[in-house]
Enzyme design. Structure first.
Site, mmCIF file in Angstrom:
data_model
loop_
_atom_site.group_PDB
_atom_site.id
_atom_site.type_symbol
_atom_site.label_atom_id
_atom_site.label_comp_id
_atom_site.label_asym_id
_atom_site.label_seq_id
_atom_site.Cartn_x
_atom_site.Cartn_y
_atom_site.Cartn_z
ATOM 1 N N GLY A 198 -28.798 -6.253 85.506
ATOM 2 C CA GLY A 198 -27.879 -6.770 84.505
ATOM 3 C C GLY A 198 -27.176 -5.681 83.735
ATOM 4 N N ALA B 126 -26.852 -2.145 84.995
ATOM 5 C CA ALA B 126 -26.252 -1.081 85.798
ATOM 6 C C ALA B 126 -26.535 -1.328 87.264
ATOM 7 C CB ALA B 126 -26.816 0.281 85.375
ATOM 8 N N LYS C 128 -26.547 6.068 88.811
ATOM 9 C CA LYS C 128 -26.632 4.805 88.069
ATOM 10 C C LYS C 128 -25.336 4.633 87.301
ATOM 11 C CE LYS C 128 -30.230 2.814 86.347
ATOM 12 N NZ LYS C 128 -31.434 2.384 85.586
ATOM 13 N N ASP D 121 -38.307 1.969 77.466
ATOM 14 C CA ASP D 121 -38.236 0.921 78.491
ATOM 15 C C ASP D 121 -39.241 1.205 79.614
ATOM 16 O OD1 ASP D 121 -35.666 -0.544 80.630
ATOM 17 O OD2 ASP D 121 -37.376 -1.448 79.597
#
Length: 667
Positions: free
Chosen positions: A44, A46, A63, A164
């Site tokens: 959602g 990259a 990316k 993350d």
């Protein structure tokens, strides 16, 4: 980033698209350097692509952030503040060099979309391992978590927070090396855009720390929390908080403690539960201060597990959280349920803050009256024109005429590069050499400024030479202790794999026998090396072979590595060829030790002498008794009473066991 030949999800992205899926980036060359060859994954936030670095001729992962991600209708790439932050964080991540961190090579922007260029790691993600192997034994779970914590600890020391941590961001190469991806990217996204205008939480909600949900802030302890959730999932095969929507999961992170993993896996020791509870404490102040502290705690727990301790009260007490104190007067209350249908609700409603104080408006500058402007004469106008021309000329001189382009010298030898740069009127400075997978040792790896960039005429270009592929020889660890072996492997950036314990007749217990790969093998940093550790000499339990056949006893004892010595003697009770006695006849021996066996030759045989016929009974009896025989007498059928020997039974010349009885027949 990860390249997976099976095409499974990578770094939180969806599965690799089919051939018919159109992607406008495929075949493009970003910034004239990175040619996109295939798409690895799409998420959602990259897309991740495999690309070729045309300048250095190497395969990389790129990316590229999607358009339309930001609030206000534009993508994150459309937000200039975000782009500046993205660049700043990408540069910080690029400075993070660690064997368990995916390297960031470059950053740029193409077509309004920021992108990152990273190391390509062929293999799979930790998500694949969890799917196929969890729930897993606690020692295996900690072995997978330790490299992740080592990477986070290095980042925390450098002032970086990942934000993350999740299985999709932990990559496992085909050689078994574990690397953490997306350092810096999560911080760039979440620094000021933790919540979008629609209230959607950016990040992976299953692993997100409560303070990110409630306050939008994160420090090293947020990564510790995510690592604790990751450990729980490795141990149990399940996430601790689940719900039908991300908001419900985020609500549970804020309001519910992580349950002890032993509820799902009862065999787990209490100190493992305590470790998970400490790492996932909802109050950041109760967690380990950073990943380095958590790593040391994990290593303590790993040592207890390796020792086979079912419980360790001291360790459990050290890790246990303090008793919770409830205070209903706490300014920020979380005991009210969310209205999940309110469009104004963000991930979790935060307590109302006082409105910002009003500021007095700043007065706008007052323009000069038109009449004053009309009084400016032609002379002032002429002077203004001359001034502008002078400034423009100076700008032309300082901005362009004094600059030249940096010649391209990549791949040249040091001498050739210096010659070309000096011919262009530039000074040369040789920087610290660096390892490279693609540029041969002694050749130019990069320059500063880069080829084609502007440099002051007569300025200095720093040349960085390649040291070639970073690799090290496995040291000869034979005879060292386990601690010494671990230190030696870490000193050359290799990973201590597993200890394989083996019996050894020559290496004392606790010392290294050999390694796999063997000493002298050339390996890349991060490669796992297994160590064979001696358990000492193999003990041999001795069996008692008394009364058994020598033909059975000797092969059994010699087959166990023992030396057999034998002696023999006559024995009237033990049959010939059987063991009369053994020394030692029990206990523990070691290879090469001696076992002595006494073997029976059976009873001793003695020949009955001749010349008995015609001898007097007394003389014959005395002679036979001297030889160890027993003597009985009997009368012949023609007995005359003379007292002489007529014959014997057995006859003279025969051999019979000593102690046997001989009958003399008299006349």
């Amino acid at each position: 980033m990860q390249a997976d030949r099976r095409g499974q999800s990578r770094a939180g992205a969806q599965a690799r698209p089919t051939v018919t899926d159109h992607d406008p980036l495929l075949g493009r060359t970003l910034d004239g350097r990175y040619r996109i060859t295939s798409r690895i994954a799409r998420g959602g936030m990259a897309g991740v692509y495999e690309a070729t670095d045309l300048r250095l001729d190497r395969t990389v992962a790129v990316k590229v952030m999607h358009s339309g991600m930001g609030g206000g209708g534009g993508g994150l790439g459309d937000d200039s503040a975000y782009v500046a932050r993205f660049v700043r964080e990408a540069r910080a991540a690029a400075r993070l060099s660690h064997p368990h961190v995916v390297s960031v090579y470059d950053q740029g922007e193409d077509g309004g979309s920021p992108y990152l260029v990273m190391e390509l790691v062929p293999g799979h993600t930790l998500r694949d391992t969890i799917t196929s192997q969890s729930p897993m034994a606690p020692r295996r779970a900690l072995a997978l978590l330790e490299p992740v914590l080592a990477a986070l600890a290095a980042a925390h020391r450098a002032g970086l927070v990942h934000r993350d941590i999740k299985p999709e961001n932990v990559l496992i190469s085909d050689e078994g090396a574990i690397k953490v991806a997306d350092f810096g990217l999560a911080r760039a996204v979440t620094a000021d855009t933790q919540h979008t205008s629609t209230g959607v939480l950016i990040g992976t909600v299953s692993y997100i720390a409560p303070e990110i949900v409630t306050e939008g802030r994160a420090d090293a302890r947020a990564d510790v929390y995510s690592a604790g959730i990751l450990l729980y999932e490795l141990l149990t095969g399940r996430k601790p908080h689940e719900g039908e929507t991300p908001i419900q999961v985020a609500y549970k992170h804020v309001h519910e403690d992580v349950a002890p993993p032993s509820r799902l896996v009862p065999a787990l020791p209490p100190y493992v539960d305590a470790l998970v509870a400490r790492a996932t404490a909802r109050d950041p102040g109760l967690r380990p201060a950073d990943a380095g502290v958590l790593l040391r705690q994990v290593q303590r727990v790993g040592s207890a597990l390796a020792a086979g301790m079912r419980d360790d009260e001291e360790l459990t007490a050290d890790l246990a959280l303090p008793a919770r104190v409830t205070d209903d007067t706490t300014p920020e209350r979380w005991d009210q349920p969310l209205d999940l249908h309110d469009d104004r609700t963000r991930a979790v409603s935060r307590p109302t803050r006082a409105p910002a104080p009003l500021r007095a408006p700043v007065a706008a500058p007052v323009a000069a009256p038109a009449s004053a402007r009309r009084r400016r004469g032609p002379l002032k106008v002429a002077l203004a024109v001359l001034l502008v021309a002078a400034i423009a000329g100076a700008a032309l001189w300082f901005g362009y005429l004094r600059y030249t382009s940096t010649p391209g010298v990549l791949g040249l030898t040091q001498a050739a590069a210096q010659s070309r740069l000096k011919a262009a009127g530039l000074d040369v400075e040789v920087g610290r050499p660096a390892y490279s997978d693609t540029v041969a040792a002694g050749r130019v790896l990069r320059t500063s400024p880069s080829p084609g960039d502007r440099v002051l005429d007569g300025g200095t270009v720093t040349v960085v030479l390649s040291k070639g592929v970073e690799q090290y020889q496995v040291p000869d660890l034979a005879g060292r202790t386990v601690d010494q072996a671990q230190d030696a492997l870490l000193g050359i950036k290799m990973t201590y794999g597993k200890a394989v314990k083996r019996w050894s007749e020559t290496v004392p217990a606790g010392q290294v026998i050999r390694t796999d790969p063997a000493a002298g093998a050339t390996l890349r940093p991060g490669t796992s090396v297994d160590v064979w550790v001696s358990k000492g000499r193999r003990p041999i339990e001795v069996a008692d072979w008394t009364g058994k056949s020598l033909d059975r006893a000797r092969p059994a004892l010699e087959g166990a590595g023992l030396t057999v010595e034998t002696d023999s003697r006559y024995d009237d009770d033990v049959p010939e060829g059987r063991v009369i006695s053994q020394s030692p006849d029990s206990g523990t021996l070691y290879k090469g030790d001696t076992v002595s066996l006494v073997v029976s030759r059976g009873p001793q045989l003695v020949e009955i002498p001749g010349g008995l016929r015609g001898m007097g009974v007394d003389a014959a009896t005395g002679r036979l008794e001297d030889l160890g025989f027993k003597v009985e007498t009997a009368k012949t059928d023609h007995y005359l009473g003379l007292g002489f020997v007529w014959s014997s039974d057995p006859d003279s010349g025969k051999k019979i066991p000593k102690g046997s009885t001989i009958t003399l027949y008299l006349v």
